[in-house]
Design an enzyme around this catalytic site. Structure first.
Site, mmCIF file in Angstrom:
data_model
loop_
_atom_site.group_PDB
_atom_site.id
_atom_site.type_symbol
_atom_site.label_atom_id
_atom_site.label_comp_id
_atom_site.label_asym_id
_atom_site.label_seq_id
_atom_site.Cartn_x
_atom_site.Cartn_y
_atom_site.Cartn_z
ATOM 1 N N THR A 133 -10.740 22.459 -1.602
ATOM 2 C CA THR A 133 -10.309 22.224 -3.118
ATOM 3 C C THR A 133 -8.887 21.657 -3.233
ATOM 4 O OG1 THR A 133 -9.482 24.428 -3.262
ATOM 5 C CG2 THR A 133 -11.651 24.082 -4.165
ATOM 6 N N LYS A 154 -11.480 27.331 4.198
ATOM 7 C CA LYS A 154 -11.008 26.495 3.251
ATOM 8 C C LYS A 154 -10.230 27.590 2.351
ATOM 9 C CE LYS A 154 -11.346 26.378 -0.851
ATOM 10 N NZ LYS A 154 -10.941 27.052 -1.989
ATOM 11 N N THR A 197 -11.915 38.137 2.382
ATOM 12 C CA THR A 197 -11.153 36.689 2.354
ATOM 13 C C THR A 197 -11.464 35.733 1.491
ATOM 14 O OG1 THR A 197 -10.214 35.141 4.166
ATOM 15 C CG2 THR A 197 -12.174 36.221 4.421
ATOM 16 N N GLU A 233 -0.686 25.959 -0.851
ATOM 17 C CA GLU A 233 -0.547 25.194 -1.951
ATOM 18 C C GLU A 233 1.165 24.712 -1.820
ATOM 19 O OE1 GLU A 233 -4.183 25.670 -5.131
ATOM 20 O OE2 GLU A 233 -2.105 26.582 -5.404
ATOM 21 N N ASN A 243 0.111 23.685 -9.629
ATOM 22 C CA ASN A 243 -0.582 24.604 -10.488
ATOM 23 C C ASN A 243 -0.418 24.617 -11.825
ATOM 24 O OD1 ASN A 243 -2.331 26.278 -8.616
ATOM 25 N ND2 ASN A 243 -0.389 26.658 -7.630
ATOM 26 N N THR A 283 -6.389 20.175 -16.295
ATOM 27 C CA THR A 283 -5.958 18.927 -17.095
ATOM 28 C C THR A 283 -5.815 17.783 -16.213
ATOM 29 O OG1 THR A 283 -3.941 19.841 -17.122
ATOM 30 C CG2 THR A 283 -5.127 20.436 -19.120
#
Lengths: 409, 409
Positions: A159, A185, A196, A282, A404, A409
């Site tokens: 992702t 991932k 997990t 991230e 995030n 959007t």
């Protein structure tokens, strides 16, 4: 290419999940995402012993329930179908129907039993699955035992990840060479709890589903469950392992002399994948490894390490190369583990900062300089007992907020 | 200026902690910080009943231990000395000596008993206090019952806060008018647990230390303990209330007919201060209020609300005005409270998003537009019982990372 870890165990670089005998894979774009791959399959030439651990969230995504049902029937799976871009979570009865439909489409296309198919999803929570696109996509899958196909699978499950994550080891059970490979991932909503994120492991070891589950549970508690990116436990976490027995050795069990070797290979594989997830958190620029020694128990050591590596203040300080060690100590205060505030040792990298809670004569600039690196290690000794554990995470950066603040959007 | 809340209770604007009879205050720069105020005092004309709640962190700062000792002696305090810029936490025996020295300097300068002085500190953890500067500073303090002096005190306790935080109410106990005023600081490392950040409350109510503690404990659990900025529980959290009895009414106790009025005033004051802290969270652009209804218990409602408002993914989404409601639901899954995944109602502002877990026909853009505001409310109904609770927090922004990546450097 292989490098030898012990006489028994070799790390395989160029690792991929089709290296164990009898496994094939594929990954394609079926239109859930605009261009990136979003649908993948792992297929075994014969039904494989299967074991999985799942999120402990009370909101479990539909595919997890369906996979659990499949495994509970016979302990066997022959294929796993996975999509990214849509989590099929919080989608109610319709979500369950869609997960079943994916399994059925796979079983029909490849001539398998319905309950020999597992399913997993990852992506946005609460949106209806574009099921027609997925079913048509399943018809396009042509799994093969090739590096390229395995890499396509690894890509199809991503992702916000920036990299595919793979690990592979070979070892001997008796006279047979066995291979264990895994892919994973995960980048955000990472704080696995007794289970997990998505990870798929394949092996040609010969082992029952029951013993496979025993090994997987033990190992995930010390690998995937020891990473955190943002303290958020997902609805879709799952680690799934398939063992098809094609290596041809005598069946493994805890009594087998090579059980320890198998556990070690599984630990190395899962730990490597877990660290890859933490490193690719991230927005992350650094992998942080926290080691806690001298805790009352191993569980407390891992809990303390996970609290430190999960602290947004510690994570921001490391992003800014700021040796603000007081924040690490503050975390120990609320981590819920036994401590004695007057006898804590702390090192950042190889620089001792505290010994028995007394400040060492360290050079602030040297530690700042160390913190500019891409792998940061923090070591704590609590002097309470013999418990030892590690946890992995990443720094908190502007990019985490950026990624995030505009996901849907 | 006062606005009437009920026949009994009036909110005082232009509130300050010297409004209750007999209290004076002051705040100055003594050189811990470069220019900003860093040392403050609250003084009562007579010893006041005192009660405090403290951090539950196992690493408690020295001033908390010293204040606790002072209060335990007689239940009375006449002065509180506070510094910012240095937390005097994790400073061992020397830290305790420094906290005692601050109390003694105050008792000598103002002719008080040593154990009638409380002390609090906030700032960097683990650094030695610049005690000479502080002791010299205490000699410069000239407390007075003036708005300016009260504001100087409120400024002197700030760290990364961008605003002072004050609240004040008046009410009648019997025939007497009583005033309750409070000030607070807090911006990062905010996740109070059974205690809270620094807050000081003054009142001229007549009440024993024991009953004051009873009221304070009850009220902080529903106000300060319901806010979170970053999930980090501090080593220095403390709420302290002084009641000097100068309003002259019959002593308050839970049996007194006006006990409820006092509790209500304390709740309003603490909630207002708690919300001010959440609104001024490090880097925050929005105050987020989460209301959870229909939980099994009030505690579970508050726990669920606090988990939602503490989620970095929810906080980032709100910063980006992204109505990513799936993340709110995901939090409910791991919040550790009883839920039924098929019967959840969710509204963002006045826009219904889910009813009994079914997606309502909402307009994505309208909610995005609502999220551009500076006060965001989220309401959840779990349909499990009658428990109701609120929690407050703020969005996660680039500035949080910026502020915390260079705190000591």
């Amino acid at each position: 290419m292989a490098s030898i870890i012990s006489s028994q165990l070799k790390k395989i670089t160029g690792s991929n999940i089709t290296l164990p005998k009898g496994f094939t894979a594929a990954g394609i774009n079926c239109g859930i995402k605009f261009k990136k791959k979003d649908l993948g399959i792992i297929l075994s030439e014969k039904p494989a012993s299967a074991a999985a651990v799942y999120t402990t969230s009370k909101i479990k995504a539909a595919p997890l329930e369906v996979t659990k049902e499949s495994i509970e029937t016979e302990g066997l799976l022959q294929a796993v179908i996975v999509n990214s871009g849509n989590a099929n979570a919080f989608t109610g009865e319709q979500g369950r129907m869609h997960a079943y439909a994916m399994c059925r489409e796979v079983s029909e296309r490849f001539g398998l039993l319905d309950h020999h198919v597992g399913v997993a999803s990852t992506g946005i929570i609460g949106e209806t699955m574009p099921i027609e696109k997925i079913l048509q996509g399943i018809q396009q899958l042509t799994p093969a035992a090739q590096v390229d196909r395995a890499m396509e699978f690894s890509q199809s499950i991503l992702t916000t990840d920036t990299k595919t994550k793979n690990a592979c080891y070979s070892f001997n059970i008796g006279e047979s060479e066995v291979i264990l490979a895994g892919t994973a991932k995960g980048s955000g909503m990472i704080h696995p709890n007794m289970a997990t994120m998505l990870s798929f492991l394949t092996t040609d070891a010969n082992i029952s589903s029951e013993h496979l589950h025993l090994a997987l549970k033990k190992v995930t508690d010390q690998s995937f469950n020891c990473i955190t990116v943002d303290g958020e436990t997902s609805t879709n976490d799952m680690v799934l392992i398939l063992a098809n027995g094609l290596a041809g050795h005598e069946e493994l069990s805890p009594e087998h002399p090579d059980w320890g070797t198998f556990l070690q290979a599984l630990t190395l594989t899962c730990t490597e994948l877990a660290k890859s997830i933490a490193r690719d958190g991230e927005g992350a620029t650094k992998l942080i490894e926290v080691t806690v020694e001298g805790a009352a128990t191993g569980d407390e050591a891992r809990a303390a390490a996970k609290s430190i590596v999960g602290s947004p203040l510690v994570k921001s300080a490391i992003f800014g190369c700021d040796p603000n060690w007081g924040r690490i100590v503050a975390v120990l205060g609320y981590a819920g583990v036994e401590i004695c505030p007057d006898s804590i040792d702390l090192s950042i990298g190889n620089f001792p900062v505290l010994r028995q809670s007394k400040i060492e004569d360290f050079n602030h600039d040297e530690i700042s300089d160390y913190l500019t690196g891409s792998e940061i290690s923090i070591t704590v000794n609590l002097h309470k007992g013999n418990g030892k554990g590690k946890a992995w995470g990443c720094d908190l950066t502007y990019d985490y907020v950026q990624i995030n603040s505009s996901y849907t959007t």
